[in-house]
Design an enzyme around this catalytic site. Structure first.
Site, mmCIF file in Angstrom:
data_model
loop_
_atom_site.group_PDB
_atom_site.id
_atom_site.type_symbol
_atom_site.label_atom_id
_atom_site.label_comp_id
_atom_site.label_asym_id
_atom_site.label_seq_id
_atom_site.Cartn_x
_atom_site.Cartn_y
_atom_site.Cartn_z
ATOM 1 N N HIS A 4 36.750 31.622 48.136
ATOM 2 C CA HIS A 4 37.347 32.952 47.970
ATOM 3 C C HIS A 4 38.775 32.845 47.413
ATOM 4 C CE1 HIS A 4 38.493 37.075 49.168
ATOM 5 N NE2 HIS A 4 39.553 36.550 49.749
ATOM 6 N N ASP A 20 44.588 32.808 48.814
ATOM 7 C CA ASP A 20 44.301 34.122 49.395
ATOM 8 C C ASP A 20 45.591 34.774 49.892
ATOM 9 O OD1 ASP A 20 42.542 36.169 50.153
ATOM 10 O OD2 ASP A 20 42.159 35.306 52.131
ATOM 11 N N HIS A 70 42.450 41.193 44.474
ATOM 12 C CA HIS A 70 41.162 41.132 45.181
ATOM 13 C C HIS A 70 40.051 41.868 44.430
ATOM 14 C CE1 HIS A 70 42.891 38.986 48.545
ATOM 15 N NE2 HIS A 70 41.666 38.851 49.032
ATOM 16 N N HIS A 87 38.909 39.363 42.026
ATOM 17 C CA HIS A 87 38.054 38.422 42.768
ATOM 18 C C HIS A 87 36.643 38.986 42.912
ATOM 19 C CE1 HIS A 87 35.863 37.606 46.492
ATOM 20 N NE2 HIS A 87 36.156 36.347 46.242
HETATM 21 ZN ZN LIG Z 1 41.143 37.626 50.619
#
Ligand SMILES: [Zn+2]
Length: 385
Positions: free
Chosen positions: A279, A179, A262, A265
């Site tokens: 995540h 992340d 992101h 993601h």
């Molecule tokens: Zn994140």
């Protein structure tokens, strides 16, 4: 996040009121919480509560803070957030405290904001940068990305007990590295395009610099920190990686900007078999895909694949349960990643869904070759449980 044509965008940085980190910090929660509220509601799932409940209770009682604890039900959905708002009201709480991982933290921030009280985060793992930010990711009951919710404030307090983080499985810390590495790649892109950040302005030097610092700290410290955490040890490297994953990455993404990683993601959550992955694992695929979309130098891409494979993060579709043969699914992911308003449009060039499909497809063969040339293991297919 939209800017009117008559107003020039501002630059802005937002941050939590206080950040506290160290081994045994949980035993001082009461001390740091009492200036913020006098009737805390603690939200934590049963597993987390099983190993921190005792310390939280002792700390709050020594600070003369009577509290109620509510069980968190596992996913930051609209329904769970609304349920917590009801509990806050029943308890007459003036501060809500999330003790646990990213989902509990996001649900608590959203509930605290709706209930118009203050909120505090006590992450027990360093797997995301959710603890520091003023936004939450809300998921559907099925676990797909639903929306970002933005709040008027960051948490009043973020308190991280490094020993608790070191006691948790190393996979959590590795996911946090995934992340946090994305933070610099995305802040760099946002700065190049002068797009708006989550903090509501164009990037500040501060946000961009903290994103870069997070990246540098992780390249220097992630591997030794992961070794230490496998033995539940808190070393200076572990402290640095916790700070990079939690604080630097949080400030860096929020005030530095999100871009393709992101958004990809979020697109990947459209594929149900990815729901069991962390995540940060899915974000790592987003980072690699962003580097491909940027046409980043080959050496940069190669280094990124080697390093994040060593960290234990996925660098192939195989490792997130996808295949190059299922084009329909990849198109679904790419469509979700490029919907209007997604942060992929902060890239300094136009990105179409078809570009994302090609980039995603390309990482499979590329990563397999880079890994093989570096003597790193072949990817194993991820099967959702
Ligand atoms: Zn994140």
């Amino acid at each position: 996040m939209s800017t009117s044509t008559t107003q020039r965008p501002v630059r802005s940085v937002i941050s939590p009121g206080r950040y506290v980190q160290g081994p045994g910090a949980i035993t001082r929660l009461g001390e740091f919480l009492s200036p913020i509220g006098s009737v805390p509601l603690i939200v934590s799932d049963d597993v987390v509560w099983g190993f921190v409940g005792h310390d939280v209770e002792a700390s709050l009682s020594s600070a003369d803070l009577p509290f109620r604890r509510e069980r968190f039900n596992g996913l930051a959905t609209s329904a769970e957030i609304d349920r917590l708002v009801g509990v806050i009201s029943d308890a007459g709480a003036d501060v809500v405290v999330a003790v646990g991982g990213g989902s509990a933290i996001d649900a608590v921030k959203a509930a605290g904001s709706l209930a118009d009280i203050r909120w505090v985060t006590v992450p027990t793992v360093a797997s995301t940068d959710a603890p520091t930010s003023a936004l939450a990711v809300v998921y559907t009951e099925e676990g797909a990305f639903e929306e970002y919710r933005f709040f008027p404030r960051n948490p009043d307090l973020v308190l991280v007990d490094s020993q608790l983080v070191a006691n948790a499985p190393a996979e959590f810390l590795a996911a946090g590295v995934g992340d946090a590495l994305a933070t610099w790649l995305e802040a760099r892109a946002t700065s190049r395009s002068s797009s708006l950040t989550m903090a509501g302005g164009v990037p500040t030097l501060t946000g961009t610099a903290l994103a870069k610092l997070s990246w540098d700290v992780l390249w220097d410290n992630a591997l030794p920190a992961l070794d230490a955490v496998r033995d539940n040890l808190v070393t200076p490297s572990v402290e640095k990686v916790i700070e990079a994953n939690t604080l630097l990455s949080g400030l860096g993404f929020e005030s530095g900007g999100l871009a393709a990683a992101h958004a990809i993601h979020n697109g990947l959550t459209a594929a149900p078999q990815t729901h069991g992955l962390a995540h940060g694992q899915k974000v790592n695929i987003g980072s690699l895909t962003q580097l491909i979309l940027e046409g980043a130098p080959t050496s940069e891409i190669t280094d990124f694949i080697e390093f994040t494979t060593r960290v234990g993060l996925p660098t192939t579709l195989t490792e997130i349960g996808l295949t190059t043969g299922n084009l329909d699914e990849l198109r679904l992911v790419a469509d979700a990643a490029t919907v209007e308003g997604e942060t992929i449009h902060n890239m300094p060039f136009e990105v179409r869904a078809s570009d994302v499909v090609s980039a995603l497809l390309s990482i499979e063969r590329l990563s397999r070759r880079v890994r093989s040339e570096a003597g790193l293991p072949e990817p194993e297919f991820y099967r959702a449980h």
